[in-house]
Scaffold this motif. Structure first.
Motif, PDB file in Angstrom:
ATOM      1  N   GLY A 147       1.606  12.322 -10.168  1.00 40.33           N
ATOM      2  CA  GLY A 147       0.358  12.402 -10.927  1.00 40.33           C
ATOM      3  C   GLY A 147      -0.142  11.031 -11.343  1.00 40.33           C
ATOM      4  N   THR A 148       0.790  10.137 -11.657  1.00 42.19           N
ATOM      5  CA  THR A 148       0.422   8.782 -12.063  1.00 42.19           C
ATOM      6  C   THR A 148      -0.291   8.044 -10.934  1.00 42.19           C
ATOM      7  OG1 THR A 148       2.309   8.643 -13.580  1.00 42.19           O
ATOM      8  CG2 THR A 148       1.316   6.569 -12.871  1.00 42.19           C
ATOM      9  N   LEU A 149       0.290   8.077  -9.738  1.00 39.39           N
ATOM     10  CA  LEU A 149      -0.330   7.388  -8.602  1.00 39.39           C
ATOM     11  C   LEU A 149      -1.699   7.972  -8.271  1.00 39.39           C
ATOM     12  CD1 LEU A 149       2.625   6.748  -6.108  1.00 39.39           C
ATOM     13  CD2 LEU A 149       1.729   5.277  -7.906  1.00 39.39           C
ATOM     14  N   ARG A 150      -1.839   9.296  -8.420  1.00 36.50           N
ATOM     15  CA  ARG A 150      -3.136   9.933  -8.142  1.00 36.50           C
ATOM     16  C   ARG A 150      -4.194   9.453  -9.131  1.00 36.50           C
ATOM     17  NH1 ARG A 150      -0.555  15.986  -7.380  1.00 36.50           N
ATOM     18  NH2 ARG A 150       0.526  15.536  -5.420  1.00 36.50           N
ATOM     19  N   CYS A 151      -3.819   9.384 -10.400  1.00 37.30           N
ATOM     20  CA  CYS A 151      -4.781   8.946 -11.424  1.00 37.30           C
ATOM     21  C   CYS A 151      -5.235   7.512 -11.189  1.00 37.30           C
ATOM     22  CB  CYS A 151      -4.162   9.074 -12.815  1.00 37.30           C
ATOM     23  SG  CYS A 151      -4.038  10.766 -13.415  1.00 37.30           S
ATOM     24  N   TYR A 152      -4.338   6.671 -10.685  1.00 29.52           N
ATOM     25  CA  TYR A 152      -4.668   5.273 -10.450  1.00 29.52           C
ATOM     26  C   TYR A 152      -5.293   5.032  -9.076  1.00 29.52           C
ATOM     27  CZ  TYR A 152      -2.468   3.324 -14.650  1.00 29.52           C
ATOM     28  OH  TYR A 152      -2.162   2.984 -15.941  1.00 29.52           O
ATOM     29  N   GLY A 153      -5.460   6.109  -8.290  1.00 26.92           N
ATOM     30  CA  GLY A 153      -6.102   5.966  -6.989  1.00 26.92           C
ATOM     31  C   GLY A 153      -5.162   5.656  -5.842  1.00 26.92           C
ATOM     32  N   TYR A 154      -3.867   5.910  -6.033  1.00 26.24           N
ATOM     33  CA  TYR A 154      -2.881   5.655  -4.978  1.00 26.24           C
ATOM     34  C   TYR A 154      -2.355   6.960  -4.372  1.00 26.24           C
ATOM     35  CZ  TYR A 154      -2.720   0.963  -7.036  1.00 26.24           C
ATOM     36  OH  TYR A 154      -3.046  -0.276  -7.513  1.00 26.24           O
ATOM     37  N   ALA A 155      -3.220   7.948  -4.248  1.00 28.16           N
ATOM     38  CA  ALA A 155      -2.787   9.256  -3.724  1.00 28.16           C
ATOM     39  C   ALA A 155      -2.255   9.138  -2.294  1.00 28.16           C
ATOM     40  CB  ALA A 155      -3.950  10.251  -3.773  1.00 28.16           C
ATOM     41  N   LYS A 156      -2.834   8.230  -1.486  1.00 27.89           N
ATOM     42  CA  LYS A 156      -2.380   8.073  -0.107  1.00 27.89           C
ATOM     43  C   LYS A 156      -0.960   7.521  -0.048  1.00 27.89           C
ATOM     44  CE  LYS A 156      -7.013   7.467   1.844  1.00 27.89           C
ATOM     45  NZ  LYS A 156      -7.946   6.552   2.535  1.00 27.89           N
ATOM     46  N   SER A 157      -0.607   6.669  -0.999  1.00 26.36           N
ATOM     47  CA  SER A 157       0.759   6.134  -1.036  1.00 26.36           C
ATOM     48  C   SER A 157       1.757   7.252  -1.305  1.00 26.36           C
ATOM     49  CB  SER A 157       0.880   5.057  -2.122  1.00 26.36           C
ATOM     50  OG  SER A 157       0.064   3.950  -1.834  1.00 26.36           O
ATOM     51  N   GLY A 158       1.417   8.115  -2.281  1.00 27.25           N
ATOM     52  CA  GLY A 158       2.289   9.250  -2.585  1.00 27.25           C
ATOM     53  C   GLY A 158       2.464  10.151  -1.376  1.00 27.25           C
ATOM     54  N   MET A 159       1.384  10.372  -0.643  1.00 24.78           N
ATOM     55  CA  MET A 159       1.446  11.187   0.573  1.00 24.78           C
ATOM     56  C   MET A 159       2.395  10.555   1.590  1.00 24.78           C
ATOM     57  SD  MET A 159      -1.675  12.063   3.214  1.00 24.78           S
ATOM     58  CE  MET A 159      -1.825  10.324   3.638  1.00 24.78           C
ATOM     59  N   ALA A 160       2.315   9.245   1.757  1.00 26.99           N
ATOM     60  CA  ALA A 160       3.171   8.543   2.721  1.00 26.99           C
ATOM     61  C   ALA A 160       4.645   8.660   2.349  1.00 26.99           C
ATOM     62  CB  ALA A 160       2.769   7.068   2.796  1.00 26.99           C
ATOM     63  N   TYR A 161       4.951   8.538   1.050  1.00 27.14           N
ATOM     64  CA  TYR A 161       6.346   8.625   0.617  1.00 27.14           C
ATOM     65  C   TYR A 161       6.914  10.023   0.835  1.00 27.14           C
ATOM     66  CZ  TYR A 161       4.888   4.322  -1.721  1.00 27.14           C
ATOM     67  OH  TYR A 161       4.382   3.088  -1.995  1.00 27.14           O
ATOM     68  N   THR A 162       6.072  11.024   0.613  1.00 31.46           N
ATOM     69  CA  THR A 162       6.515  12.402   0.825  1.00 31.46           C
ATOM     70  C   THR A 162       6.751  12.669   2.302  1.00 31.46           C
ATOM     71  OG1 THR A 162       5.144  13.045  -1.061  1.00 31.46           O
ATOM     72  CG2 THR A 162       6.011  14.811   0.295  1.00 31.46           C
ATOM     73  N   ILE A 163       5.913  12.097   3.163  1.00 33.88           N
ATOM     74  CA  ILE A 163       6.102  12.248   4.606  1.00 33.88           C
ATOM     75  C   ILE A 163       7.424  11.605   5.038  1.00 33.88           C
ATOM     76  CG2 ILE A 163       5.231  11.524   6.871  1.00 33.88           C
ATOM     77  CD1 ILE A 163       2.404  11.817   5.748  1.00 33.88           C
ATOM     78  N   ILE A 164       7.724  10.432   4.498  1.00 34.37           N
ATOM     79  CA  ILE A 164       8.988   9.759   4.831  1.00 34.37           C
ATOM     80  C   ILE A 164      10.182  10.626   4.416  1.00 34.37           C
ATOM     81  CG2 ILE A 164      10.462   7.774   4.267  1.00 34.37           C
ATOM     82  CD1 ILE A 164       7.842   6.132   4.000  1.00 34.37           C
ATOM     83  N   GLY A 165      10.117  11.180   3.205  1.00 31.83           N
ATOM     84  CA  GLY A 165      11.187  12.062   2.745  1.00 31.83           C
ATOM     85  C   GLY A 165      11.341  13.273   3.647  1.00 31.83           C
TER      86      GLY A 165
END
Length: 374
Positions: A147-165
């Motif tokens: 939620g923190t990354l989404r609020c700051y505009g880093y939603a794509k980064s969170g998506m990438a980390y989840t894909i790696i996992g």
């Protein structure tokens, strides 16, 4: 040129949806891949998954509460307070994760006995439950920082980390289930290990990103703790009541036999993936409204909520109508047991109809409505 609100919505919702989709897949991939191994293994992991999902609702209290308050602070340009809020949220979430993780390890047998788990799947369920208990530590980090990354505009980064996992989890599961590596006592232990590894990598990457972007200030604020719980608890009560009902339904179904448990597991995991878009629109709308409320634009916030609700309902209805005709084929790819398939179809059809109502509830009680009311 100023972006339209509709453009802002799609710019946010697409990476958030993909992130949520891959998070859902990470929780379901064990079930889908183990279906090639045995329906017994699916039942074992499915029962454990329901227990773990109930416990993760406690993290959602913190994650949702922190996201709401963070969006409002950012909307009001209170950047220093926002960093302190994130630091406080991570602290209480990790402490909670450690406590729950150790608790699962200590009372795992008691939990399975309470659920009246069939002896046929008991040993596999016990191994899987212990590994999943450890994942709670890393899920606690992800619940706040996503939620923190989404609020700051880093939603794509969170998506990438989840894909790696997910890649780590899927690749590991494949190697174990199809006998490419033999480092574990049995298949279930190998699958559980790689699921744990996937969650660990995802959580660590989230944390590193937050540190690198200077989004956290590690200063514990007791007032923020109270606010997070005050805002977060009402937000997840509806979801918590639904999941608790599913937990007790699982308990009842477990007494009917492992076939019924397997059928429910297949149905719930399929519908969990299908429902990701509607939940993603709710989260996106919450972030948009939180920032508007923080900037004292209440009228605009309600207009955004109404517009996004209509978009979510239309797409959810279309997805449901699209999936119903092919559901038999989807289940047929997962199990060759016609009895299990028939039961699972009944579960799925009922869930398809309720999904439309759940989407409506996302916008009326309590989610985005309370962003504006808080």
């Amino acid at each position: 040129m100023k972006k339209s609100k509709n453009h802002d919505f799609w710019e946010l919702v697409i990476p958030i949806f993909l992130n949520n989709l891959f998070i859902s897949i990470m929780g379901s991939v064990d079930v889908f891949l183990l279906s090639a191994y045995s329906d017994d293994a699916v039942a074992a992991t499915g029962i454990v998954g329901r227990v773990i999902y109930i416990l993760t609702m406690l993290f959602e209290i913190i994650g949702v509460g922190a996201t709401i308050l963070l969006a409002q602070n950012l909307g009001a340009d209170r950047k220093r307070e926002a960093k302190q809020l994130v630091g406080t949220a991570i602290f209480i979430s990790v402490v909670q994760g450690l406590i729950l993780g150790f608790l699962i390890l200590a009372v795992s047998e008691n939990i399975l006995n309470l659920l009246n788990v069939d002896n046929k799947i008991y040993d596999d369920a016990l191994i899987y439950l212990k590994y999943m208990g450890v994942t709670l530590i890393f899920r606690s980090i992800t619940s706040v920082l996503s939620g923190t990354l989404r609020c700051y505009g880093y939603a794509k980064s969170g998506m990438a980390y989840t894909i790696i996992g997910n890649i780590v989890n899927i690749l590991g599961d494949y190697l174990v289930i199809f006998g490419k590596i033999n480092l574990f006592n049995n298949v279930i232990e190998g699958v559980a290990f790689f699921t744990l590894l996937g969650y660990a990598i995802c959580g660590v990457l989230y944390f590193i990103k937050a540190i690198m972007c200077n989004l956290i200030k590690f200063r514990i604020n007791t007032d923020y703790m109270k606010e997070i719980y005050k805002v977060g608890i009402p937000q997840i009560m509806e979801g918590a009541s639904y999941n608790l009902s599913q937990f007790f339904i699982t308990y009842i179904i477990s007494r009917l036999g492992w076939e019924y448990v397997s059928a429910q597991v297949y149905a719930m995991n399929i519908m969990g993936i299908i429902s990701r878009f509607s939940y993603s629109t709710g989260e996106t709308t919450g972030i948009m409204i939180g920032k508007l409320v923080g900037a004292r634009k209440d009228t605009q916030a309600f207009a955004v909520c109404k517009k996004n609700a209509l978009i979510a309902e239309k797409i959810t209805l279309a997805l449901t109508l699209l999936c119903i005709p092919i559901m038999h084929n989807i289940l047929g790819a997962l199990t060759d047991n016609s009895y299990i398939m028939h039961i699972a179809l009944v579960f799925v059809y009922f869930e398809c109809f309720t999904l439309i109502a759940k989407t409506c509830l996302l916008y009326t009680s309590p989610s985005p409505r309370d962003y504006a009311a808080s």
